[in-house]
Design an enzyme around this catalytic site. Structure first.
Site, PDB file in Angstrom:
ATOM      1  N   GLU A  47     -29.627-109.033 -32.176  1.00 38.93           N
ATOM      2  CA  GLU A  47     -31.156-109.642 -32.296  1.00 38.93           C
ATOM      3  C   GLU A  47     -31.290-110.539 -33.201  1.00 38.93           C
ATOM      4  OE1 GLU A  47     -33.557-109.385 -29.996  1.00 38.93           O
ATOM      5  OE2 GLU A  47     -34.180-110.854 -31.501  1.00 38.93           O
ATOM      6  N   SER A  48     -31.556-111.790 -33.065  1.00 34.96           N
ATOM      7  CA  SER A  48     -31.358-112.802 -33.972  1.00 34.96           C
ATOM      8  C   SER A  48     -32.506-112.721 -35.074  1.00 34.96           C
ATOM      9  CB  SER A  48     -31.324-114.242 -33.517  1.00 34.96           C
ATOM     10  OG  SER A  48     -32.631-114.360 -32.746  1.00 34.96           O
ATOM     11  N   CYS A  78     -24.445-116.088 -28.757  1.00 33.34           N
ATOM     12  CA  CYS A  78     -25.717-115.426 -28.252  1.00 33.34           C
ATOM     13  C   CYS A  78     -26.645-115.499 -29.440  1.00 33.34           C
ATOM     14  CB  CYS A  78     -25.491-114.273 -27.606  1.00 33.34           C
ATOM     15  SG  CYS A  78     -27.027-113.889 -26.722  1.00 33.34           S
ATOM     16  N   ARG A 107     -34.979-118.939 -27.560  1.00 36.15           N
ATOM     17  CA  ARG A 107     -34.668-117.519 -27.450  1.00 36.15           C
ATOM     18  C   ARG A 107     -35.047-117.133 -26.009  1.00 36.15           C
ATOM     19  NH1 ARG A 107     -37.577-114.086 -30.720  1.00 36.15           N
ATOM     20  NH2 ARG A 107     -36.060-112.543 -29.910  1.00 36.15           N
ATOM     21  N   ILE A 135     -26.564-112.046 -21.897  1.00 30.95           N
ATOM     22  CA  ILE A 135     -27.659-110.944 -22.113  1.00 30.95           C
ATOM     23  C   ILE A 135     -28.736-111.525 -22.768  1.00 30.95           C
ATOM     24  CG2 ILE A 135     -27.795-108.627 -23.073  1.00 30.95           C
ATOM     25  CD1 ILE A 135     -24.824-108.471 -22.766  1.00 30.95           C
ATOM     26  N   HIS A 171     -21.366-113.822 -24.124  1.00 26.53           N
ATOM     27  CA  HIS A 171     -20.763-112.926 -24.965  1.00 26.53           C
ATOM     28  C   HIS A 171     -19.278-112.917 -24.448  1.00 26.53           C
ATOM     29  CE1 HIS A 171     -23.984-110.406 -26.976  1.00 26.53           C
ATOM     30  NE2 HIS A 171     -24.545-110.926 -26.124  1.00 26.53           N
ATOM     31  N   GLU A 173     -16.804-111.869 -26.101  1.00 29.33           N
ATOM     32  CA  GLU A 173     -16.073-110.541 -26.548  1.00 29.33           C
ATOM     33  C   GLU A 173     -16.046-109.359 -25.463  1.00 29.33           C
ATOM     34  OE1 GLU A 173     -19.295-111.221 -27.264  1.00 29.33           O
ATOM     35  OE2 GLU A 173     -20.273-109.378 -27.685  1.00 29.33           O
TER      36      GLU A 173
HETATM   37  N1  GLN Z   1     -32.187-112.439 -27.471  1.00 30.44           N
HETATM   38  C1  GLN Z   1     -31.609-112.181 -28.345  1.00 30.44           C
HETATM   39  C2  GLN Z   1     -31.982-112.894 -29.660  1.00 30.44           C
HETATM   40  O1  GLN Z   1     -33.038-113.438 -29.589  1.00 30.44           O
HETATM   41  C3  GLN Z   1     -30.122-112.572 -28.241  1.00 30.44           C
HETATM   42  C4  GLN Z   1     -29.667-111.720 -27.329  1.00 30.44           C
HETATM   43  C5  GLN Z   1     -28.231-111.517 -27.303  1.00 30.44           C
HETATM   44  O2  GLN Z   1     -27.418-111.733 -28.537  1.00 30.44           O
HETATM   45  N2  GLN Z   1     -27.350-110.662 -26.557  1.00 30.44           N
HETATM   46  O3  GLN Z   1     -31.545-112.796 -30.588  1.00 30.44           O
END
Ligand code: GLN
Length: 191
Positions: A47-48, A78, A107, A135, A171, A173
């Site tokens: 979650e950024s 991500c 985002r 995701i 992702h 990984e």
């Molecule tokens: N939606 C997340 C964000 O805004 C990112 C999602 C993720 O890293 N899988 O940070």
């Protein structure tokens, strides 16, 4: 060579494992001391907004920024892509990014209904497609002239690089496939 994975929040563990599988020492980074010990850094998904707050409260923000401007290779996936972008739309007002790569991101830009999806990606220089797991991924709305787009989905960039910075909106990984990390390591240490 030691590769750090920013481990303040999010999906860092599988990056560490993937780096180990590729034969490099992957280490979790939570402090300035740990950062000073690595030659390259992965900013994972998660979650950024939370990561941005934790970068401030941990005191790591300026240290990471200094290392990036000093040329440390960095891979952002991500949320990590969001943290490295020049401009972030639909973020929290207090969210800040490192502006390490000349792209604008939005985002959760793929929307609620399809906020998670998978897609086989044709990646520049890879012979076989790479299985991309997305995701709540960011959408890349703009890429600057100096940015190389290495893969797209429906015409939108999902893997980009500029200098020693590589960003993916998926992702890598999670695919059980080390080719994106391998490519990053080649760029970081063979250049
Ligand atoms: N939606 C997340 C964000 O805004 C990112 C999602 C993720 O890293 N899988 O940070």
């Amino acid at each position: 060579m030691k590769v750090g994975v920013l481990a303040l929040q999010g999906a860092f563990a599988r990056h560490v494992q993937m780096l180990g599988d590729l034969g490099v020492s992957g280490t979790e980074v939570r402090t300035a001391d740990e950062l000073s010990d690595v030659d390259a850094l992965v900013l994972p998904g998660g979650e950024s907004t939370t990561m941005s707050m934790l970068l401030d409260s941990s005191g790591l923000r300026d240290e990471v920024a200094d290392r990036i401007s000093g040329g440390m290779p960095v891979l952002g996936t991500c949320a990590g892509m969001i943290l490295l972008a020049a401009h972030v739309a639909d973020g929290r007002p207090d969210q800040r990014s490192f502006a390490a790569i000349d792209i604008d991101v939005r985002r959760n830009g793929y929307g609620r209904q399809v906020d998670s999806f998978e897609s086989d990606l044709d990646v520049t220089d890879l012979d076989e497609p790479f299985h991309g797991v997305f995701i709540r991924a960011p959408v890349v709305d703009r890429v600057g002239d100096g940015v190389e787009v290495l893969a797209t989905v429906d015409g939108r960039p999902v893997l980009c690089s500029q200098g020693s910075v590589v960003v993916a909106s998926f992702h890598p990984e999670m695919a059980g496939d080390g080719r994106i990390h391998g490519r990053f390591l080649d760029m970081a240490f063979d250049a």
